[in-house]
Design an enzyme around this catalytic site. Structure first.
Site, PDB file in Angstrom:
ATOM      1  N   HIS A   1       0.866  -1.180   0.000  1.00  0.00           N
ATOM      2  CA  HIS A   1       0.000   0.000   0.000  1.00  0.00           C
ATOM      3  C   HIS A   1       0.899   1.225   0.000  1.00  0.00           C
ATOM      4  O   HIS A   1       2.126   1.084  -0.001  1.00  0.00           O
ATOM      5  CB  HIS A   1      -0.977  -0.012   1.180  1.00  0.00           C
TER       6      HIS A   1
ATOM      7  N   ASP B   1       5.505   5.200   4.947  1.00  0.00           N
ATOM      8  CA  ASP B   1       6.597   4.352   5.439  1.00  0.00           C
ATOM      9  C   ASP B   1       6.796   3.110   4.564  1.00  0.00           C
ATOM     10  O   ASP B   1       7.633   2.274   4.861  1.00  0.00           O
ATOM     11  CB  ASP B   1       6.373   3.953   6.912  1.00  0.00           C
ATOM     12  N   HIS B   2       6.021   2.978   3.474  1.00  0.00           N
ATOM     13  CA  HIS B   2       6.089   1.761   2.647  1.00  0.00           C
ATOM     14  C   HIS B   2       6.599   1.978   1.227  1.00  0.00           C
ATOM     15  O   HIS B   2       7.407   1.200   0.748  1.00  0.00           O
ATOM     16  CB  HIS B   2       4.702   1.098   2.580  1.00  0.00           C
TER      17      HIS B   2
HETATM   18 ZN   LIG Z   1       0.115   1.552   6.510  1.00  0.00          ZN
END
Ligand SMILES: [Zn+2]
Length: 292
Positions: free
Chosen positions: A82, A86-87
């Site tokens: 997603h 932070d990804h």
């Molecule tokens: Zn998340």
């Protein structure tokens, strides 16, 4: 309360968690990310190719650590579960550095997504290919299949590693905490349905973006479903006692909460209330919620 493991955390190292999987911890610990985001490199150690799952924050030291873990293999896909900040932000610089395509969840940008978005989203995320539920990527000795799991975000995917029975669960099911569901993009009804979806699968282990590997996945998911039902029952009980704003649920529902997480707790209560409203069990007059 969450127990944070002792420092130093293994930031920047490629840890082998199973024969096809290396894990690299990003240097972004926080109350929302635990010890930080865990990026996974999937492929045979001596194979010609691999995939990178959740490249994490766009920090030079972390991108260098991912490249070191890739160890000269061709990255066939940079895959994001997603687009929380932070990804996915390292996807673009890693793609620029290596020429690898970005494959995985749909984009969800502040500028174009209207009400189903929030400031926690990465507006730079631009996939070359979006995977629908059941679609995937294949390399030498590895196959990753997307499992659509909306709820934490509307675009959330898990990835199943068919060869080993592992499931990369992103933030849907984590090794350290239950997922936060933040409306309007986060949807409690979808989240519960996505937990039920995992109950119907037979994955051997979960590797999540934050926290340790989950060795008894169905037991944990069953517990999470029970936890949310309990929360919902608490909310209905408090609503039955008296109408109240969202902040009026927190002291009783989250005793001893880290004050930095009050905002997240209020979001979670809001997500439950919106779900109850959708199901005709709760209603609100302005900011004050009551039994429908
Ligand atoms: Zn998340």
């Amino acid at each position: 309360m969450v127990t944070i493991p002792p420092q130093p955390w293994p930031t920047g190292l490629a840890e082998t968690v199973e024969p096809l999987v290396r894990r690299v911890l990003a240097p972004n610990p926080s109350p929302y990310t635990f010890t930080g985001t865990q990026t996974y490199v999937v492929g045979m150690a001596d194979g010609p190719d691999c995939a990178v799952i959740d490249p994490g924050p766009a920090e030079a030291a972390h991108i260098d650590a991912i490249v070191a873990a890739v160890a000269g293999r061709t990255i066939l896909a940079i895959m994001c579960t997603h687009t929380h900040r932070d990804h996915s932000p390292a996807a673009a610089p890693l793609a620029a550095l290596t020429g690898a395509p970005i494959v995985g969840c749909a984009p969800l940008m502040l500028q174009v997504a209207g009400p189903r978005s929030d400031e926690a989203f990465d507006p730079t995320y631009a996939p070359d290919r979006v995977l629908a539920d059941g679609e995937g990527m294949r390399g030498t000795g590895w196959t990753l299949t997307a499992v659509a799991t909306p709820g934490h975000t509307s675009n959330h995917l898990c990835f199943a590693l068919e060869e080993s029975g592992a499931l990369f669960t992103g933030d849907h099911v984590m090794g350290w905490s239950t997922s936060v569901v933040i409306p309007p993009d986060g949807d409690m009804g979808d989240y519960m349905a996505s937990l039920e979806k995992l109950m119907a699968r037979e994955d051997r282990v979960y590797h999540s973006a934050h926290g340790a590997a989950i060795e008894k996945p169905r037991q944990l998911v069953r517990g999470m479903i029970g936890h949310r039902r309990q929360r919902e029952a608490q909310i209905l009980r408090l609503l039955g006692e008296s109408p109240r704003p969202v902040s009026g649920f927190i002291p009783e529902m989250y005793k001893g909460l880290d004050p930095r997480l009050i905002g997240a707790a209020e979001m979670s209560v809001t997500a439950h209330l919106l779900d109850l409203e959708k199901r005709g069990a709760a209603a609100h007059d302005g900011a004050v919620w009551r039994v429908a």
